[in-house]
Design an enzyme around this catalytic site. Structure first.
Site, PDB file in Angstrom:
ATOM      1  N   ARG A  81     -12.022  12.971  19.296  1.00 41.22           N
ATOM      2  CA  ARG A  81     -11.089  12.163  18.525  1.00 41.22           C
ATOM      3  C   ARG A  81      -9.674  12.706  18.740  1.00 41.22           C
ATOM      4  O   ARG A  81      -9.488  13.817  19.242  1.00 41.22           O
ATOM      5  CB  ARG A  81     -11.427  12.201  17.020  1.00 41.22           C
ATOM      6  CG  ARG A  81     -12.790  11.627  16.654  1.00 41.22           C
ATOM      7  CD  ARG A  81     -12.841  10.132  16.830  1.00 41.22           C
ATOM      8  NE  ARG A  81     -14.076   9.546  16.324  1.00 41.22           N
ATOM      9  CZ  ARG A  81     -15.157   9.330  17.061  1.00 41.22           C
ATOM     10  NH1 ARG A  81     -15.174   9.689  18.351  1.00 41.22           N
ATOM     11  NH2 ARG A  81     -16.226   8.764  16.523  1.00 41.22           N
ATOM     12  N   ASN A 120      -6.967   9.248  14.300  1.00 41.38           N
ATOM     13  CA  ASN A 120      -7.546   9.866  13.099  1.00 41.38           C
ATOM     14  C   ASN A 120      -6.455  10.606  12.329  1.00 41.38           C
ATOM     15  O   ASN A 120      -6.149  11.766  12.620  1.00 41.38           O
ATOM     16  CB  ASN A 120      -8.692  10.807  13.487  1.00 41.38           C
ATOM     17  CG  ASN A 120      -9.899  10.043  13.972  1.00 41.38           C
ATOM     18  OD1 ASN A 120      -9.879   9.469  15.062  1.00 41.38           O
ATOM     19  ND2 ASN A 120     -10.955  10.004  13.184  1.00 41.38           N
ATOM     20  N   SER A 156      -5.265   0.121  14.078  1.00 38.77           N
ATOM     21  CA  SER A 156      -6.247   1.201  14.192  1.00 38.77           C
ATOM     22  C   SER A 156      -6.840   1.239  15.586  1.00 38.77           C
ATOM     23  O   SER A 156      -7.049   0.202  16.224  1.00 38.77           O
ATOM     24  CB  SER A 156      -7.361   1.010  13.171  1.00 38.77           C
ATOM     25  OG  SER A 156      -8.373   1.986  13.351  1.00 38.77           O
ATOM     26  N   GLY A 189       0.813  -1.217   0.000  1.00 40.07           N
ATOM     27  CA  GLY A 189       0.000   0.000   0.000  1.00 40.07           C
ATOM     28  C   GLY A 189       0.841   1.259   0.000  1.00 40.07           C
ATOM     29  O   GLY A 189       0.396   2.318   0.435  1.00 40.07           O
ATOM     30  N   ALA A 225      -1.336  -1.846   3.251  1.00 47.51           N
ATOM     31  CA  ALA A 225      -2.411  -2.131   2.309  1.00 47.51           C
ATOM     32  C   ALA A 225      -3.662  -2.588   3.045  1.00 47.51           C
ATOM     33  O   ALA A 225      -3.622  -3.543   3.821  1.00 47.51           O
ATOM     34  CB  ALA A 225      -1.964  -3.209   1.322  1.00 47.51           C
ATOM     35  N   TYR A 233     -15.117  -3.155   9.642  1.00 54.00           N
ATOM     36  CA  TYR A 233     -13.740  -2.686   9.484  1.00 54.00           C
ATOM     37  C   TYR A 233     -12.938  -2.912  10.753  1.00 54.00           C
ATOM     38  O   TYR A 233     -11.811  -3.438  10.718  1.00 54.00           O
ATOM     39  CB  TYR A 233     -13.739  -1.201   9.112  1.00 54.00           C
ATOM     40  CG  TYR A 233     -12.372  -0.562   9.148  1.00 54.00           C
ATOM     41  CD1 TYR A 233     -11.363  -0.983   8.289  1.00 54.00           C
ATOM     42  CD2 TYR A 233     -12.082   0.465  10.048  1.00 54.00           C
ATOM     43  CE1 TYR A 233     -10.103  -0.405   8.315  1.00 54.00           C
ATOM     44  CE2 TYR A 233     -10.833   1.053  10.073  1.00 54.00           C
ATOM     45  CZ  TYR A 233      -9.843   0.611   9.214  1.00 54.00           C
ATOM     46  OH  TYR A 233      -8.603   1.185   9.254  1.00 54.00           O
TER      47      TYR A 233
END
Length: 352
Positions: A245, A206, A117, A7, A74, A177
């Protein structure tokens, strides 16, 4: 160090490639250039370039020749449009990661930095004045429809105080996700144990900055706001805009990735370690929208009261572990970073 960056033509990956090059490393870019991320081929990076999908075992095996480590970026990102996206997320993220790890085991490449994440945590940390640390359940449709956006104490129903999540917090992925990102971590940990490899996951918060994709339902909220402004439309803020966030600049994320790669050789064989990667300074979604609109020159944001059921209310990180163990220090201040982003070009993507 020769590093395969999967990626590597994408938003975060391209910044990591640039950071590796600036530090004297040799990045090798493998990217499928999927239409959901690239409407047109991006400029070729200043690195060896391989146009292939991470799910292509033969291509990945060839790309790994001579590699010292892998930086796996990726992935299919974002919350998606509905549950019909689930097979695509699992295919891209989990099958892709499993294929990569199998090829690494075969090639004898023992170092991995994974794009993780913060979504693996679900809701963030909450404290109740009466019951201490608590874990609220998912928000209900009835509450969201009524504008009751803040989670309540599951024991007494009282208001909660949000705080910073640490890496040892329980994980609770609340959409497809998020589930695939947690599965990637489990795969990486299993690979490290089975092969005596060394794996690190950077749990991005974020991420924003130059080169974000535009006009896509899979982009982060900062990109959606910036895309609206470029169309001359007001950013549309969901809920009441009070969602907390941690917006972290993409160049700071790239620096964290290079530090993690540099430190792989010092880790114990068979180890897996997670690091939150956030600025450490929370801001609300409404603040991001207002700051972007102000820096761009308007129009002002509109708070819609709309919601997405898979979203969480507050999720902000403690990045103390990354700072202490790897010496990472984010450099981009929120106001300056947002002002730069307001003026920066965005990537075109194919129509959804």
């Amino acid at each position: 160090m020769r590093v395969l960056v999967t990626g590597g033509a994408g938003f975060i990956g391209s910044h990591i490639v640039a950071a590796l090059t600036s530090q004297g490393h040799e990045p090798v870019v493998l990217d499928a250039l999927l239409p959901s991320a690239h409407a047109v081929p991006p400029p070729l990076p200043d690195a060896e370039w391989i146009h292939a999908d991470v799910r292509d075992r033969a291509a990945v095996g060839a790309a790994l020749r001579g590699a010292d480590a892998v930086c796996h970026q990726a992935a299919m990102v974002g919350l998606g449009k509905d549950f019909a996206d689930a097979p695509a997320y699992v295919d891209c993220n989990d099958l892709g990661t499993a294929t990569l790890l199998a090829a690494m085991a075969e090639a004898g490449v023992t170092g991995l930095v994974l794009a993780g994440s913060m979504v693996v945590y679900g809701e963030g940390r909450y404290d109740c004045a009466r019951h201490g640390r608590v874990t609220p359940g998912p928000r209900t449709v009835a509450d969201l429809e009524s504008g009751r956006f803040e989670p309540r104490c599951p024991a007494c129903g009282a208001a909660l105080t949000p705080g910073l999540v640490e890496e040892d917090a329980p994980v609770d992925p609340r959409n497809v996700y998020a589930t695939t990102k947690l599965a990637q971590e489990h795969l990486a940990a299993a690979w490290a144990r089975a092969t005596n490899g060394r794996a690190v996951t950077l749990r991005y918060h974020n991420v924003y900055g130059p080169g974000m994709p535009r006009d896509t339902p899979y982009a982060g909220v900062a990109s959606l706001f910036r895309s609206a402004l470029a169309r001359g439309e007001p950013p549309r803020v969901f809920e009441d805009g009070g969602q907390r966030r941690d917006f972290v600049h993409v160049r700071d994320v790239a620096t964290a990735a290079v530090l993690a790669l540099d430190g792989l050789s010092d880790r114990a064989s068979g180890s897996f370690r997670a690091y939150n990667t956030g600025s450490g300074t929370p801001h609300t979604v409404g603040e991001m929208a207002a700051a972007l609109a102000d820096a761009y020159g308007g129009p002002a944001p509109v708070v819609t009261g709309q919601y997405r059921l898979g979203d969480v209310r507050h999720i902000t990180a403690s990045s103390a572990r990354l700072r202490t163990e790897l010496g990472w220090r984010p450099e981009a201040e929120f106001g300056a970073g947002v002002a730069e982003f307001a003026r920066a070009a965005q990537r075109a993507v194919a129509a959804a």
